[in-house]
Design a protein around this motif. Sequence first.
Motif, PDB file in Angstrom:
ATOM      1  N   ARG A 119       0.832  -1.198   0.000  1.00 56.77           N
ATOM      2  CA  ARG A 119       0.000   0.000   0.000  1.00 56.77           C
ATOM      3  C   ARG A 119       0.871   1.254   0.000  1.00 56.77           C
ATOM      4  N   LYS A 120       1.990   1.141   0.714  1.00 55.11           N
ATOM      5  CA  LYS A 120       2.873   2.325   0.792  1.00 55.11           C
ATOM      6  C   LYS A 120       3.437   2.680  -0.587  1.00 55.11           C
ATOM      7  N   TYR A 161       1.901   2.957  -3.267  1.00 55.29           N
ATOM      8  CA  TYR A 161       1.015   3.942  -3.892  1.00 55.29           C
ATOM      9  C   TYR A 161       1.392   5.347  -3.440  1.00 55.29           C
ATOM     10  N   LEU A 162       1.608   5.458  -2.115  1.00 57.50           N
ATOM     11  CA  LEU A 162       1.963   6.759  -1.549  1.00 57.50           C
ATOM     12  C   LEU A 162       3.264   7.248  -2.184  1.00 57.50           C
ATOM     13  N   THR A 167       2.896   8.551  -5.656  1.00 51.56           N
ATOM     14  CA  THR A 167       2.267   9.874  -5.656  1.00 51.56           C
ATOM     15  C   THR A 167       3.258  10.940  -5.210  1.00 51.56           C
ATOM     16  N   LEU A 168       3.993  10.627  -4.136  1.00 47.48           N
ATOM     17  CA  LEU A 168       4.982  11.589  -3.640  1.00 47.48           C
ATOM     18  C   LEU A 168       5.948  11.963  -4.745  1.00 47.48           C
ATOM     19  N   HIS A 201       4.461  14.059  -7.565  1.00 48.47           N
ATOM     20  CA  HIS A 201       4.345  15.458  -7.154  1.00 48.47           C
ATOM     21  C   HIS A 201       5.716  16.135  -7.191  1.00 48.47           C
ATOM     22  N   ARG A 245       3.195  -1.572 -14.171  1.00 47.85           N
ATOM     23  CA  ARG A 245       2.475  -2.326 -15.193  1.00 47.85           C
ATOM     24  C   ARG A 245       2.627  -3.831 -14.980  1.00 47.85           C
ATOM     25  N   LEU A 298      -7.107   6.931  -4.948  1.00 50.63           N
ATOM     26  CA  LEU A 298      -6.063   7.934  -4.724  1.00 50.63           C
ATOM     27  C   LEU A 298      -6.185   9.035  -5.771  1.00 50.63           C
ATOM     28  N   VAL A 321      -1.282  15.217   0.343  1.00 50.31           N
ATOM     29  CA  VAL A 321      -0.880  13.931  -0.264  1.00 50.31           C
ATOM     30  C   VAL A 321      -1.118  12.779   0.696  1.00 50.31           C
ATOM     31  N   TRP A 347      -3.839   9.600   0.560  1.00 54.72           N
ATOM     32  CA  TRP A 347      -3.414   8.208   0.483  1.00 54.72           C
ATOM     33  C   TRP A 347      -4.066   7.413   1.619  1.00 54.72           C
ATOM     34  N   ILE A 404      -6.446   4.012   1.110  1.00 53.74           N
ATOM     35  CA  ILE A 404      -6.183   2.623   1.525  1.00 53.74           C
ATOM     36  C   ILE A 404      -7.231   2.118   2.524  1.00 53.74           C
TER      37      ILE A 404
END
Lengths: 336, 399
Positions: free
Chosen positions: A49-50, A52-53, A56-57, A60, A125, B306, B381, B385, B389
Amino acid sequence: MILHPGILGLLITAVLVLGLVLYGAYLGAIVLVRWDLDSSSEEQLALERKTYLLSTLMGHAMALEILSALIFLYTLEDIHAIFVGAMCATGTLNANPVGWWVLGAKILGLLFCAVWIVLNRIDQRAEDYPLTRLKYGLLLLLAPLLALETWLLFRFFLGLDPSVITSCCGTLFSGSGAGVGAEIAGLPAFPLMIAFFGGTAVYLAAGTLNLRQARPRLRYLLAGLSLWMLGISLASIIAFISSYHYELPTHHCPFCILQADYHYIGYPMYLTLFAATFYGLMVGIAEPLRRVASVEGVIAAAQPRWTRLSMLLFGLFVVIAAWPMVFSDFTLEGYY
Amino acid sequence: MGSYHLGRHLKILEFALSSMLRRRTKNLGLVLVFAALVFLLSSIVFLTGALRTEALATLEASPQLLVQRAMAGRHALIPLGYGELIARLPGVGSVTPRYWGYYYDIYTGANYTLLGIGDQGLESPGSTPLRLVEGSFIMPGQRRVCLIGEGVAEVRGTRIGGMVSLRDARGWMQEYEVIGLFASPSRLLTNDLILLPEADLKAHFGMPDDRATDLMVEVYNPHEVDNISRKILERLPDARPISHAEIQRTYETLFNWRGGLLLAMFLGAMAAFMILAWDKATGLSADERREIGILKAIGWETSDILELKLWEGAALALVAFLAGVTAGYAHVQRFGAELLMPVLEGWSTLFPAIDLAPRIDPYALGVLFSLTVVPYIVATVVPSWKAAITDPDRVMRAS
């Protein structure tokens, strides 16, 4: 220190980007140590899950890097008026020479970020996150680079002193002066033109060949050529392209073309040049990753796209650069 | 493949917008606060930019080199003999003495600038591009007449044909007939101006015959200005040469500094807003949680949620940014930046109402964006997130 809105914006953005990337690197380090795709523990799920963060980070951070690179260039232009002797961004950079390092670090950081984003997209992918370790390893390299960039940026802006007498681009990029800038500005225009336009033809030919035949060696060749052409192009901008845009044989500054007087033509010129180099490089950088079975298909599909993009952008760059050589009355013939 | 991806992003954006509209009240507060902040910061940036442009436009017309005389560290009247000496330096064109001074008007509490106009008239080198709105210029030999700026006309309530009375150095009231009104490309220049015949001005201030306020020096080659300044200083140690470029730099630094300082003060408010935005984005209502749970249950992936959250944040920031920037622009352009003018302007008690040419500067917008939207997006951000989740199973069970 000069309190200028642009400088404030740049410093804040730099700190925020650094915050994003440091946090990303911290998460990345945890992922690197604990990652185990075969495990179905709660921890592994949390790590997945992290990611994804993290994406995004970094997305940005990349967007902000591009924005701040443009604002940085324009701010250099904008504040030159407060320095004695400065006539464009060159003068601002000379007022506190750390600026040249900032410029270098920015270009490097931008390229690095862009490569990371592309690797990340390739990785996402695939089903089994094959590039995870590579990605997060790179992130640990990127974080110190951006920290260095931020530190340099602060040193540059805090160290700018309006009472310093600086030198303008006429001194640094004069055909007869000393130093690297002057050496390049003094390069004989005609041989360099041959190298530039010949190199363009070779590059486009190499790209076309790449699209016809899928051979690893050709891809490495394209990546190498793109770096080579970046060097040749930058030298050409200083030696003769800028002179054509200024219609002045003695003016060689690579920064004045960013000014309103020349219709900000420098911005599209540098953007297309660097983007073309980036896509050209990606073709070669991604090549070794094709050994990983689960991303082979993704990369194989992406490489021709990158090749086409790189050729297109480089073509555009050459058109912008050569426009006044073809369509203006100005000529450098007497100066060959 | 491309259009499929684009379509997906657009659908998520559409969903984000509709879900924001459904929760109008929750978002409205945030948008208002954000827009107010953007309004404040953009007013500062636009106004300093406009003032700088105005001041520099004024300066365009000023002479290459001005020579004053300093005595005991203060500006003193300069002997005309200095001018003759300077005129002999190679590279110097003409040297024109200027006669001017400030006048404090006790009736209106305003400061006027009084400028003497000699027989060469306004065509002398380095003279400012003054334009008359109506009336006529002072003719050679004409006395006891004046030309006034719009600000003076307004506070004195006079027009052409009226009289302006000024108390001279001996304390006597002198009357001057108004024969013309000024307009200038830059109102900073003429707003508080009263133009008198040179002889009247000298009499008014009680200036000695062989002195002037300062000297305008014409330098043939602009690159030689610094050299000429040095030569003047060598020959006349009490002279103070001020070059065009120097004034320009001072203005640049001044306006950058004023604007930057104000911005830096309000950045504290921006930091507070970041915390608010973070808090708002973190505190999801039970309703929102349930919605995310349902979306996930019907097949949305974490990355989709997200993206949804990021779209929401981007849409909110964009709406607030555009609203704030538009309001800031209107504040500066339409309402003369009433809220900020006293802090940023201020060297005269008679403020000109500035008519700034409407101009949108992409650089200013970029800077504003990096000062407002960027911190907001960064602050949201992690909360986005965290929302993405959310475990559908747990949410559905809880409700």
